[in-house]
Design an enzyme around this catalytic site. Sequence first.
Site, PDB file in Angstrom:
ATOM      1  N   HIS A   1       2.466  13.950  -8.495  1.00 12.75           N
ATOM      2  CA  HIS A   1       1.513  13.056  -7.826  1.00 12.75           C
ATOM      3  C   HIS A   1       1.259  13.441  -6.378  1.00 12.75           C
ATOM      4  O   HIS A   1       0.203  13.158  -5.828  1.00 12.75           O
ATOM      5  CB  HIS A   1       2.000  11.602  -7.899  1.00 12.75           C
ATOM      6  CG  HIS A   1       3.179  11.301  -7.018  1.00 12.75           C
ATOM      7  ND1 HIS A   1       4.466  11.678  -7.341  1.00 12.75           N
ATOM      8  CD2 HIS A   1       3.267  10.677  -5.820  1.00 12.75           C
ATOM      9  CE1 HIS A   1       5.293  11.290  -6.383  1.00 12.75           C
ATOM     10  NE2 HIS A   1       4.591  10.681  -5.446  1.00 12.75           N
ATOM     11  N   ASP A   2       2.229  14.112  -5.745  1.00 11.34           N
ATOM     12  CA  ASP A   2       2.084  14.480  -4.335  1.00 11.34           C
ATOM     13  C   ASP A   2       1.742  15.949  -4.132  1.00 11.34           C
ATOM     14  O   ASP A   2       1.889  16.470  -3.022  1.00 11.34           O
ATOM     15  CB  ASP A   2       3.373  14.164  -3.573  1.00 11.34           C
ATOM     16  CG  ASP A   2       3.398  12.748  -3.009  1.00 11.34           C
ATOM     17  OD1 ASP A   2       2.326  12.133  -2.905  1.00 11.34           O
ATOM     18  OD2 ASP A   2       4.497  12.259  -2.693  1.00 11.34           O
TER      19      ASP A   2
ATOM     20  N   LYS B   1      -0.077  17.008  -1.066  1.00 13.36           N
ATOM     21  CA  LYS B   1       0.552  17.051   0.265  1.00 13.36           C
ATOM     22  C   LYS B   1       0.769  18.478   0.751  1.00 13.36           C
ATOM     23  O   LYS B   1       1.016  18.697   1.938  1.00 13.36           O
ATOM     24  CB  LYS B   1       1.874  16.282   0.260  1.00 13.36           C
ATOM     25  CG  LYS B   1       1.675  14.776   0.355  1.00 13.36           C
ATOM     26  CD  LYS B   1       2.982  14.037   0.594  1.00 13.36           C
ATOM     27  CE  LYS B   1       2.720  12.551   0.812  1.00 13.36           C
ATOM     28  NZ  LYS B   1       3.976  11.780   0.963  1.00 13.36           N
TER      29      LYS B   1
ATOM     30  N   HIS C   1      -4.518  13.759   0.840  1.00 10.50           N
ATOM     31  CA  HIS C   1      -3.633  14.384  -0.149  1.00 10.50           C
ATOM     32  C   HIS C   1      -3.868  13.840  -1.553  1.00 10.50           C
ATOM     33  O   HIS C   1      -3.704  14.563  -2.539  1.00 10.50           O
ATOM     34  CB  HIS C   1      -2.166  14.227   0.259  1.00 10.50           C
ATOM     35  CG  HIS C   1      -1.522  12.944  -0.145  1.00 10.50           C
ATOM     36  ND1 HIS C   1      -1.547  11.817   0.642  1.00 10.50           N
ATOM     37  CD2 HIS C   1      -0.835  12.585  -1.269  1.00 10.50           C
ATOM     38  CE1 HIS C   1      -0.892  10.834   0.043  1.00 10.50           C
ATOM     39  NE2 HIS C   1      -0.458  11.276  -1.119  1.00 10.50           N
TER      40      HIS C   1
ATOM     41  N   HIS D   1      -2.356   7.093  -6.931  1.00 10.81           N
ATOM     42  CA  HIS D   1      -1.096   6.407  -6.636  1.00 10.81           C
ATOM     43  C   HIS D   1      -1.098   5.649  -5.315  1.00 10.81           C
ATOM     44  O   HIS D   1      -0.144   4.909  -5.027  1.00 10.81           O
ATOM     45  CB  HIS D   1       0.087   7.394  -6.688  1.00 10.81           C
ATOM     46  CG  HIS D   1       0.037   8.481  -5.668  1.00 10.81           C
ATOM     47  ND1 HIS D   1      -0.760   9.596  -5.802  1.00 10.81           N
ATOM     48  CD2 HIS D   1       0.684   8.629  -4.488  1.00 10.81           C
ATOM     49  CE1 HIS D   1      -0.583  10.387  -4.762  1.00 10.81           C
ATOM     50  NE2 HIS D   1       0.288   9.823  -3.939  1.00 10.81           N
ATOM     51  N   HIS D   2      -2.154   5.796  -4.504  1.00 13.49           N
ATOM     52  CA  HIS D   2      -2.277   4.994  -3.284  1.00 13.49           C
ATOM     53  C   HIS D   2      -3.433   3.996  -3.367  1.00 13.49           C
ATOM     54  O   HIS D   2      -3.813   3.401  -2.349  1.00 13.49           O
ATOM     55  CB  HIS D   2      -2.451   5.894  -2.056  1.00 13.49           C
ATOM     56  CG  HIS D   2      -1.181   6.559  -1.632  1.00 13.49           C
ATOM     57  ND1 HIS D   2      -0.104   5.869  -1.128  1.00 13.49           N
ATOM     58  CD2 HIS D   2      -0.804   7.872  -1.665  1.00 13.49           C
ATOM     59  CE1 HIS D   2       0.880   6.711  -0.853  1.00 13.49           C
ATOM     60  NE2 HIS D   2       0.476   7.934  -1.174  1.00 13.49           N
TER      61      HIS D   2
ATOM     62  N   ASP E   1       6.485   5.248  -6.947  1.00 12.68           N
ATOM     63  CA  ASP E   1       6.356   5.962  -5.681  1.00 12.68           C
ATOM     64  C   ASP E   1       6.693   5.044  -4.509  1.00 12.68           C
ATOM     65  O   ASP E   1       7.401   5.436  -3.571  1.00 12.68           O
ATOM     66  CB  ASP E   1       4.930   6.499  -5.551  1.00 12.68           C
ATOM     67  CG  ASP E   1       4.697   7.245  -4.249  1.00 12.68           C
ATOM     68  OD1 ASP E   1       5.510   8.121  -3.911  1.00 12.68           O
ATOM     69  OD2 ASP E   1       3.698   6.938  -3.557  1.00 12.68           O
TER      70      ASP E   1
END
Length: 455
Positions: A327-328, A331, A356, A380-381, A409
């Site tokens: 998911h990251d 980044k 990201h 996810h954010h 997360d």
Amino acid sequence: MLHYDSAHFDARSSDSTSLSEILGAFSYALDLTEGQPAGHSLRACWIASRMAVALRLSAADRRTVYYATLLKDLGCSSNAARIAELYLADDRKVKQEHKLLAVGLGPTLRYVFTRTGQGERLGARAKAILAILRDGNAIVTELIQTRCTRGADIARQLRFPEPVAQAIAALNEHWDGSGKPLGLRGDAIPLAAQLALLAQIADVFHAAGGPRAATEEVAARSGSWFDPALARCFAVLVARAPGFWADLAHPALEARVRAFEPKEQRVAVDEDYLDDIAAAFGAVIDAKSPYTGGHSGRVGAYTESLGRALGVEGATLRTLKRSAMLHDVGKLAVSSRVLEKPGKLDDTEWEEMRSHAAHTTAILSRIAPLRDMAAIAGAHHERLDGRGYPLGLDAMRIAREARIITVCDFYDALTADRPYRAALPVEQALDIMAGEVGKAIDGEVFAALREIITQ
């Protein structure tokens, strides 16, 4: 010595998903963290693979060259935070600029004096410059050792044989023994590493200055960085192959690169292998920051447990876990100066940080087995109240799978150290999350997490 066969350059790969397709897509993430234009690793792989054919290497050796070049930057995230700390600068920019420096002490010193800590207070700049001047050799060795060792370890995690891992470990060794980290010389350097480095230099200088800059730079480093025989091979190949440089911008380059993997050396990618690939790139992601070690793996594990508790099963659960582990991945496109900042981010930094999530969606969308979950991982954010990012989705448009990853997360971020605070106790983290139910996170999903954590 030099063999030219145009049939190799017009080949097309099959429509099925292959290891080369999956890792070629992931290579775009490595380009981001190296500060390189999109497709750098693929273009370098194309150059090195063409040389491998011209040198009449065996199928096994061509496969080693192929993957050592495509994945040469596997360890690149592991020294990002250290570079940002040393130069008081964007690690991606420092890496990109360093690759364009001319050989010699003079260009390096000019870079240190002019680029270190630009925009910072004079005292901070002076301190950083003095530290680099005092410990320069040790610093360079440390940075390259970290990168090379980590890259080789991840290659092994990806199930590649030792020749691929050793070539990645030796990427920064030079023909005359002036390289790092071991100072290997001549034929002690794996041939795949030599070709990967030459291809890297060729593509970097071509992107910055065109064909002439690339050919002149390879020639200039002949005998120092490169085996003169390989430098000559490159020069002859460029001269003989029509459209050599134009091929690097071909819209079908990604498919054409995949065709260079020798058919007899191809490996099937089953579900277990996909799990290993997701875990390996989760490790690449987490290495970007000293504060995120293990984060991707933990979010993946929480997601698997939470998904199962909520009735997700079978292939869907397996794909959801992979998406959570990745998911990251976006980044890798964010400066470590932003990721490691202990204070509040300014508007520009916050915009970069928020980017990201969109990068995650874009990268995973390139990978056929993960394409259906790309938007889930990138969400996810997002928040139920519509105040999240990157798309500002509201509760009606946020999938349940995304809500699961978001909760996992959120929990792991609260219970792990961050640059701006220490890890929170479990109960305090759960209390904070409870206050966000219905606003940022889903109540049913949170309740299931709380039961798993506290049982």
